[in-house]
Every structure is written in C-alpha cells, then in structure tokens.
Write an enzyme that holds these catalytic residues in place. Structure first.
Site, short mmCIF file in Angstrom:
data_model
loop_
_atom_site.label_atom_id
_atom_site.label_comp_id
_atom_site.label_asym_id
_atom_site.label_seq_id
_atom_site.Cartn_x
_atom_site.Cartn_y
_atom_site.Cartn_z
N ARG A 160 133.02 67.11 24.31
CA ARG A 160 133.83 68.04 23.49
C ARG A 160 135.26 67.97 24.01
NH1 ARG A 160 132.54 74.24 22.01
NH2 ARG A 160 131.25 73.11 20.52
N ARG A 213 126.92 77.53 23.37
CA ARG A 213 125.77 76.96 22.68
C ARG A 213 125.67 75.45 22.79
NH1 ARG A 213 126.74 81.53 20.87
NH2 ARG A 213 128.83 80.79 21.19
N LYS A 232 144.05 65.65 36.84
CA LYS A 232 144.96 64.79 37.63
C LYS A 232 145.58 63.71 36.75
CE LYS A 232 141.53 65.16 41.24
NZ LYS A 232 140.44 64.38 41.83
N HIS A 256 132.16 68.44 14.01
CA HIS A 256 131.18 68.96 14.98
C HIS A 256 129.80 68.55 14.47
CE1 HIS A 256 129.25 71.29 17.93
NE2 HIS A 256 129.87 72.45 17.82
N1 CP Z 1 128.68 76.64 17.69
C1 CP Z 1 129.34 76.22 18.78
O1 CP Z 1 129.89 75.13 18.84
O2 CP Z 1 129.33 77.15 19.80
P1 CP Z 1 129.96 76.89 21.23
O3 CP Z 1 131.45 76.81 21.05
O4 CP Z 1 129.54 78.09 22.05
O5 CP Z 1 129.42 75.60 21.76
#
Ligand code: CP
Length: 310
Positions: A101, A51, A80, A129
């Site tokens: 991420r 997502r 690396k 997040h």
């Molecule tokens: N909600 C969410 O972060 O989903 P993903 O891990 O698929 O990005």
C-alpha cells in the site's frame, strides 16, 4: 509472474475461480490450514491500514504461512530515501509474495516491474484497491447471489475513494448494471472513470446530490467516508465531511433487501443506529476480506509454480 494491480487484472473466469475458492474456504477452512506452509507474505504498508494489512496477515497465518513487513514508511528505509524499486528487489529475496500500500498512485505497479515475486496492490493513493473490490464482490455474491441486474449507488467521496473507482471498474463487466453516483459536485467521480470505463461500455449512470431520492431504487448502497488525507485544504474537508449521514430514517426509504456496504473505516457517514439493521453488512464485509485474500494468495502462489489460475 502474476501481479494484481487493478481488479480487472483477473479475467471474469479467474474472478469466478477466486470467489468460488473463497466460498469453499468459508465452508471448509481446515482444508486450507496448511496450503501455504513455509511460504512468506511481506506486507509493505507506506500508508495506515487496519483491515487490509491485518486481513492479509490473518489470511497468510490461516494458510499456515508466515508474515513479515512494515506498517508505515517511517518504520522502513523509505524514510532514508530508498525507492520502492530498490525495496521490492530486496524483499523479493525475503518473501514469496507481497502486498503493498502506498500513498502515490502507481507505486505498486512500479514495484511489480522490479519484483521477482507476485505483487498485490493493497491500495495506491486515490487510484485503485483491487483486494477491497474482491472483498466487495464476495460480499455481493454471498449475500445477494448475483452481479447482473443491479442498481448500485455509490455515496460520499467518489473523487478520492479508490474503492469506488475499483468497484465501478469490476462491476462494469457484468450485465444490466446501473450506477447512481451520489456526491457533492466537488467530490464527483473523476472524469477518467466516465471516459475510460462507463462511456465506452455504455454503462448507464446518473450523478445526483440527494441520497434520500436515490434510496428507493438501489439494490446496493456503497457508502464511503470523505478521504481527509487526500484533501489539500482542511477547510474544504470540514465543509464536505458530513454531507451524507445514513440513518434509520433514510434506511426506511430503501428496498427491504438492499445491502449497505462500506469499505471502512467509518467516520460519521453511517449513524451507529444503522448497524443493527440486517441490511447493514459492512462488518461482515470486512470478515469476507480475510477469505478472499486467502484465496488470492493461494492462486497467485500456485500460478508462480506453473499452475494457471484456471
Ligand atoms: N478498507 C480498507 O482499506 O481499510 P483499511 O484502510 O483499514 O485497510
């Protein structure tokens, strides 16, 4: 240079602006189809995602921009031994904005210190997040119509669930919010959330084990999966993974207008039979993620051009 590392990096006024813009995009998407013409978004994903990465990419494409990036650390020069700091220095000359991420808490913050483009935290370990939180807030605003006077239940893995930590922080800024934290003892919310967020602001909360007994009081139920990838020990994961399974029987205990949110992916914690309940809004929530990320990209790029978010 504006970065988004935590959901509270936006003031409440800026957050209103973000959510209002996202709702305008929902109403009139064509108005924004060229808003990021010639701009590039880099998605640097050192951890799996469906997502977040794809909705960021869809968001930039919807705005008429372009995308580049990688979907795992193994597919980049991190394999690396390249540091996040060196990577972002280079990416800063390839793209106008980036979403990162990383499995290590704080990695997007480190990136922001070495970046000359806006850095958006797309999830850092078990920490935060923020863009999932903006997605959750847009879902609540659009479908519930308010952030004040809500009893919000969080259920499942509240220890490792970064979406939970971020949303608690964001909702704590509104009036008359109460949290019901539903988890086994091993997966309770980390103490820093209680010590640094809930207690200093006198936010009422209770920690309980029973989902059934919590159901009748909730305005929102935020379900989460047990985060297998953050466990040190597979036996513990297997013992805890099916502690909570939301099904139609449990839904019958809830208010008629309660909403069920889930950041997804779902494993077993919501039975498929619940998907047809009109209160189950987690797939709509995932769709809202595109609009809120479109709005965030627009505002951060505008701010980079000297036009403050508000
Ligand atoms: N909600 C969410 O972060 O989903 P993903 O891990 O698929 O990005």
């Amino acid at each position: 240079m504006r970065h988004i590392i935590s959901p509270t990096d936006l003031t409440l006024t800026e957050l209103d602006e973000l959510l209002n813009l996202a709702e305008d995009i929902i109403k009139s998407p064509k108005k924004y189809s060229d808003a990021c013409h010639r701009k590039k978004l880099a998605t640097l994903f050192y951890e799996p995602s469906t997502r977040t990465r794809l909705s960021f990419e869809a968001a930039m494409l919807n705005l008429g921009g372009s995308i580049l990036g990688f979907s795992s650390g193994d597919a980049s020069s991190a394999s690396k031994g390249e540091s996040v700091a060196d990577t972002i220095r280079v990416i800063s000359s390839y793209a106008d904005i980036c979403a990162i991420r990383h499995p290590k808490e704080g990695a997007p913050y480190v990136a922001s210190l070495h970046s000359s483009i806006p850095v958006i935290n797309a999830g850092d370990g078990g920490h935060n997040h923020p863009t999932q939180t903006f997605t959750d807030l847009l879902t609540i605003k659009n479908l519930k119509g308010r952030f004040d006077n809500l009893t919000v239940g969080f259920c499942g893995d509240l220890k490792f669930g970064r979406t939970v930590h971020s949303l608690i922080g964001a909702l704590s800024r509104y009036n008359n919010i109460k949290f019901v934290l539903i988890s086994p003892e091993e997966l309770q919310v980390p103490s820093y959330i209680k010590d640094q967020v809930l207690d200093p602001q006198n936010i009422p909360y209770e920690e309980v084990k029973s989902l059934e007994s919590a159901m009748p009081d909730l305005d929102i139920l935020y379900m989460t999966r047990v985060q297998k990838e953050r466990f040190f020990n597979e036996e513990d994961y297997i013992r805890l993974k099916d502690t909570y399974i939301l099904n139609s029987r449990k839904m019958s205990l809830a208010k008629e207008d309660m909403l069920v949110l889930h950041p997804l992916p779902r494993v077993n914690e919501i039975a498929v039979e619940v998907d047809d309940d009109p209160r189950a809004v987690y797939f709509k929530q995932a769709q809202f993620g595109v609009y809120v990320r479109m709005a965030l990209i627009i505002l951060l790029l505008r701010e980079g051009e000297g036009r403050p978010i508000c």
